[in-house]
Design an enzyme around this catalytic site. Sequence first.
Site, PDB file in Angstrom:
ATOM      1  N   TYR A 126       0.634  -1.354   0.378  1.00  0.00           N
ATOM      2  CA  TYR A 126       0.472  -0.289  -0.456  1.00  0.00           C
ATOM      3  C   TYR A 126       0.443   1.139  -0.023  1.00  0.00           C
ATOM      4  O   TYR A 126       1.766   1.203   0.739  1.00  0.00           O
ATOM      5  CB  TYR A 126      -0.626   0.431   1.289  1.00  0.00           C
ATOM      6  CG  TYR A 126      -1.357   1.184   1.307  1.00  0.00           C
ATOM      7  CD1 TYR A 126      -2.853   1.434   1.152  1.00  0.00           C
ATOM      8  CD2 TYR A 126      -0.953   2.724   1.931  1.00  0.00           C
ATOM      9  CE1 TYR A 126      -3.405   2.687   0.900  1.00  0.00           C
ATOM     10  CE2 TYR A 126      -2.257   3.624   2.601  1.00  0.00           C
ATOM     11  CZ  TYR A 126      -3.025   3.468   1.371  1.00  0.00           C
ATOM     12  OH  TYR A 126      -3.416   4.789   1.987  1.00  0.00           O
ATOM     13  N   GLU A 214      -3.059   8.061  -4.162  1.00  0.00           N
ATOM     14  CA  GLU A 214      -3.391   6.250  -3.187  1.00  0.00           C
ATOM     15  C   GLU A 214      -3.181   5.331  -4.129  1.00  0.00           C
ATOM     16  O   GLU A 214      -3.884   4.754  -5.482  1.00  0.00           O
ATOM     17  CB  GLU A 214      -4.962   6.306  -2.946  1.00  0.00           C
ATOM     18  CG  GLU A 214      -4.780   5.007  -1.868  1.00  0.00           C
ATOM     19  CD  GLU A 214      -5.828   4.395  -1.204  1.00  0.00           C
ATOM     20  OE1 GLU A 214      -5.973   4.955   0.069  1.00  0.00           O
ATOM     21  OE2 GLU A 214      -6.899   4.483  -2.630  1.00  0.00           O
TER      22      GLU A 214
END
Length: 405
Positions: A126, A214
């Site tokens: 992530y 993101e």
Amino acid sequence: MNLHEYQAKELLKKYNVPVQDGVAAATVDEAVKAYEAVATSKGAKFAVIKAQIHAGGRGKGTMKEVPTQHGVQVVKSADLVKEVAGNILGNTLVTIQTGEAGKKVNKILVAQDMYYDGPSERKEFYLSILLDRAKKQNVIMYSTEGGMDIEEVAHHTPEKIFKEWVAPGMKLQAFQARKIAFNLGLSGEAFKNMVKFVGNLYNAYNGLDCGMLEINPLFKSADEKIIAVDCKMNVDDNALYRHKDVEEMRDKSEEDPTEVEAGEFNLNYVKLDGNVGCMVNGAGLAMATMDMIKLAGGEPANFLDVGGTANAQTVEAGFRIIMKDPNVKAILINIFGGIVRCDRVAAGVIEAYKNLGTINIPIIVRLQGTNAEVAKELIDNSGLKVKSAVLLSEAAAAVQDALKG
């Protein structure tokens, strides 16, 4: 301004950020053609169909019309593409971020298989970049635990979330990119590729004036490549004049219709859940007005800042937008006449009232500043059912009376 995944990936390519290849499709036929294009690339075994909406949780989300169908689906044949694309396109996807109403899916992304064979194991990470307002710096947040359950990781094991701050106006330093790759447990070719990836991604964040960028999952393939498999991107509205190509990507169907209409009149509008509509000039005064409404026993139905150039047209537009909300039981107009003259606003209120016809909602107008006395006289002598106020306390009392009535 939010972007769809397929749009964000196209922008990232311009900054040499490796992304999962894919083709956007708006019809079932387009989806089949896209599948034929991506399923045969790089020896892929299958493809992935992803619903394109401005919300997360698509993998776990379900289609309202076909509850067994998720927003992200693996497909291994053209026949399955037809079935899945038909279930998703034009239907409503409900995720943890959309609420029960869900969002209609107008496009899908048919993306390549990332799980091809190679010499080493695959891994999902992530990584995101956003502004840390407390530190007044950009922050890169990253974790070894990428994938659909990153929220659970942040909640239950926050020690697995790493952060790297970058001072305003500074580039991401090489040692910082290496630190990120090291903390993700990478070595060899994957380490080098991650360092390049993070540097290019940070350049994209700055170059595109992003508010948030993101990547989840950030994928290490079996052949040591680092690839953005999914991407959420938000671009600062105030910087869109520098990015006309990005502005053209705006999908108004994903936005609240009243907020879109307000934007066409240069009104700053955000819908809320209350019962008192408010029209104010200036964000600070708007916040104070909302507080005043709550103290008066009401709840603000919206945030509406008409700015410093309010006129009859913008006031009328504001009225129309506020009155579209059936929950509104009263309207409070609170204007401080600094740049804008109060009498000009008062004339706009009167004209808008007449143009809109019968208005059954109580309207309270509080005008202070330049030509406030003239404005109050105009309102009082208009013959309309509009109550004027000078003091904030008077406006609050009028709101209380309106709600009781």
